[in-house]
Structures are given as structure tokens and as C-alpha cells.
Motif scaffolding. Structure first.
Motif, PDB file in Angstrom:
ATOM      1  N   GLN A 254       0.858  -1.191   0.000  1.00  0.00           N
ATOM      2  CA  GLN A 254       0.000   0.000   0.000  1.00  0.00           C
ATOM      3  C   GLN A 254       0.893   1.240   0.000  1.00  0.00           C
ATOM      4  N   ILE A 255       1.058   1.876  -1.167  1.00  0.00           N
ATOM      5  CA  ILE A 255       1.844   3.109  -1.242  1.00  0.00           C
ATOM      6  C   ILE A 255       1.127   4.125  -2.119  1.00  0.00           C
ATOM      7  N   GLU A 256       1.506   5.384  -1.929  1.00  0.00           N
ATOM      8  CA  GLU A 256       1.096   6.443  -2.847  1.00  0.00           C
ATOM      9  C   GLU A 256       2.380   7.035  -3.436  1.00  0.00           C
ATOM     10  N   THR A 257       2.355   7.402  -4.698  1.00  0.00           N
ATOM     11  CA  THR A 257       3.607   7.855  -5.325  1.00  0.00           C
ATOM     12  C   THR A 257       3.395   9.107  -6.176  1.00  0.00           C
ATOM     13  N   VAL A 258       4.515   9.799  -6.376  1.00  0.00           N
ATOM     14  CA  VAL A 258       4.615  10.828  -7.416  1.00  0.00           C
ATOM     15  C   VAL A 258       5.853  10.491  -8.240  1.00  0.00           C
TER      16      VAL A 258
ATOM     17  N   ILE B 100       0.903   1.066 -10.141  1.00  0.00           N
ATOM     18  CA  ILE B 100       1.373   1.722  -8.909  1.00  0.00           C
ATOM     19  C   ILE B 100       0.536   2.983  -8.715  1.00  0.00           C
ATOM     20  N   PRO B 101      -0.090   3.170  -7.530  1.00  0.00           N
ATOM     21  CA  PRO B 101      -0.955   4.347  -7.327  1.00  0.00           C
ATOM     22  C   PRO B 101      -0.180   5.660  -7.414  1.00  0.00           C
ATOM     23  N   LEU B 102      -0.605   6.518  -8.323  1.00  0.00           N
ATOM     24  CA  LEU B 102      -0.025   7.859  -8.484  1.00  0.00           C
ATOM     25  C   LEU B 102      -0.994   8.880  -7.914  1.00  0.00           C
ATOM     26  N   VAL B 103      -0.441   9.865  -7.194  1.00  0.00           N
ATOM     27  CA  VAL B 103      -1.270  10.869  -6.521  1.00  0.00           C
ATOM     28  C   VAL B 103      -0.839  12.259  -6.983  1.00  0.00           C
ATOM     29  N   PRO B 104      -1.791  13.175  -7.188  1.00  0.00           N
ATOM     30  CA  PRO B 104      -1.377  14.530  -7.585  1.00  0.00           C
ATOM     31  C   PRO B 104      -0.477  15.181  -6.531  1.00  0.00           C
ATOM     32  N   PHE B 105       0.465  16.012  -6.981  1.00  0.00           N
ATOM     33  CA  PHE B 105       1.368  16.689  -6.044  1.00  0.00           C
ATOM     34  C   PHE B 105       0.577  17.516  -5.030  1.00  0.00           C
ATOM     35  N   SER B 106      -0.582  18.019  -5.463  1.00  0.00           N
ATOM     36  CA  SER B 106      -1.388  18.882  -4.571  1.00  0.00           C
ATOM     37  C   SER B 106      -1.962  18.098  -3.398  1.00  0.00           C
ATOM     38  N   GLU B 107      -2.000  16.769  -3.529  1.00  0.00           N
ATOM     39  CA  GLU B 107      -2.666  15.959  -2.490  1.00  0.00           C
ATOM     40  C   GLU B 107      -1.697  15.152  -1.630  1.00  0.00           C
ATOM     41  N   ILE B 108      -0.467  14.893  -2.127  1.00  0.00           N
ATOM     42  CA  ILE B 108       0.344  13.874  -1.443  1.00  0.00           C
ATOM     43  C   ILE B 108       1.074  14.394  -0.200  1.00  0.00           C
TER      44      ILE B 108
END
Ligand code: DER
Length: 222
Positions: A46-50, A65-73
Motif C-alpha cells: 500500500q503506497i502512494e507515489t509521485v 502503482i498508485p499515483l497521486v497529484p502533487f497537490s494531495e500527497i
């Protein structure tokens, strides 16, 4: 085994469930992203990535692989990235893959920067590898000239007959400096030039260096 892959896969062992991860760019970071993809798929990691480049973002997306917006991570727990040179004080030259600006931004917003290299990247003094300097297109000839006047021996990075363009739409001048005695001073001086966006010197930023040696051993520098 591919030494870059060996170093990258060892670094991915630092990644734990729940972490926010920065994905580096280049042929070494490629293997870290591949290994993360395997762990997400096979272990349910379970990870979040940029990502630090469009290429790494595309690779991560392809692997699920879960990618997250920079505004949210928010602040990252760890970034795993490659380097073109590493010296004894863990200072780096990066940017060989053209991603230095996004890599430096992501690295600065990470609690831990882990650099993965094969032994060929470890040097006594930085500078044998040409230092990449990212330059905005507006009046780029003047900015190039300022580098030349500083004695940086710049050369436009080319993509065929055109200047190479970064993911940010900027150009890169590779500077043949030969030997950099004061990386911090040069880093500051370069970034003061109007038109220079950033450069490939990562000074006092790396927390851990994972070095894969030709005999198959892995060395961890902290
Ligand atoms: O562009 C970059 O900074 C890359 O990380 C580069 O420095 C390392 O590239 P490599 O892993 O393909 O040798």
C-alpha cells in the motif's frame, strides 16, 4: 545480474506499507519502479507515489502503482533515484536523464533520499560527468553565453538536430567542468544566473547511497 537492478531492488526494501514514495528517473530508477510494481501486485503493498518524469509516471501507471497529484500527497517518506556521480560526501551530479528539476523538487520534499548506483558512479571528486544546467528557452543564447563567460564550457544537449527539451519545456546545457572543488558554491552561483532554472548538483541532499559492486556485493553509504 544487472548491477543497477541489484542496487535498485535493495533500495525498494526500505519501502513499507503506507509510505508516500517519490519515483526517480533513469535506467537504475527504472528497476526500482519495476520492483515496486511487483510488490504492489504480489504483496498488495500500500503506497502512494509521485513521479519525477513523464517516463517514470507512464511506467508506474502501466504497473498499477498508485499515483497521486502533487497537490494531495504532502511530504514524501522516501524517494529512490539514480545519479550520474556520487562523491565521498554523498554529493551528487544528476540530470543525465534530463529530469534534474523535477528530481530536485521531489527530493527536497522527501524525508529520505535514497540514491541507487552501480560502482562506476562513485568518484572522489565531482565533475568528470558534464554538469547538466536547465535553461529557459527565452533568450537562452544569453544564458548560454553567461555560462561560457563563467568558464563552464557549456554544450547544448541535442535531440537529433534540435535542442533537447525537458518535460518542463526547457533546454539543457551540459557543462564540462572537469573537477568541481566547491559544489555548494557552484550550485548557488549557477542558480543566480537569470534564465538558469536549476542544475544537476545535489549538495547535502542524499541520505543513503546503495552501491552495487561488480562482485555482487552491496554497499550502503549513509
Ligand atoms: O537524470 C537523472 O538524474 C538520472 O537519475 C541519472 O542521473 C541516472 O541515470 P541512470 O540510472 O540511467 O544511470
Amino acid at each position: 545480474m544487472d548491477l543497477k537492478r541489484l542496487a535498485a531492488e535493495r533500495a525498494v526494501e526500505y519501502v513499507k506499507d503506507g509510505m508516500k514514495v517519490g519515483l526517480g528517473t533513469g535506467s537504475t530508477a527504472y528497476w526500482a519502479i519495476q520492483r515496486l510494481g511487483e510488490r504492489v501486485k504480489n504483496e498488495g503493498l500500500q503506497i502512494e507515489t509521485v513521479a519525477t518524469s513523464q517516463a517514470s509516471e507512464d511506467q508506474a501507471r502501466e504497473l498499477g502503482i498508485p499515483l497521486v497529484p502533487f497537490s494531495e500527497i504532502g511530504r514524501l517518506d522516501i524517494t529512490i533515484d539514480g545519479a550520474d556521480e556520487v562523491d565521498g560526501r554523498l554529493n551528487l551530479i544528476k540530470g543525465g536523464g534530463g529530469a534534474l528539476l523535477r528530481e530536485k523538487i521531489v527530493a527536497m520534499n522527501s524525508r529520505r533520499l535514497v540514491i541507487v548506483v552501480d560502482e562506476s558512479k562513485v568518484v572522489h571528486t565531482l565533475g568528470k560527468f558534464p554538469l547538466p544546467v536547465e535553461i529557459v528557452p527565452f533568450a537562452c543564447e544569453w544564458t548560454y553565453h553567461a555560462l561560457d563567460q563563467m568558464g563552464c564550457h557549456p554544450a547544448w544537449r541535442m535531440n537529433g538536430s534540435e535542442k533537447y527539451k525537458t518535460d518542463n519545456g526547457n533546454y539543457i546545457a551540459d557543462c564540462k567542468l572537469g573537477r568541481i572543488s566547491d559544489a555548494e558554491a557552484l550550485n548557488q552561483k549557477l542558480n543566480m544566473i537569470p534564465g538558469v532554472v536549476d542544475n544537476g548538483l545535489f549538495v547535502d541532499m542524499a541520505d543513503t547511497i546503495v552501491v552495487a559492486h561488480a562482485d555482487g556485493t552491496i554497499e550502503i553509504k549513509r
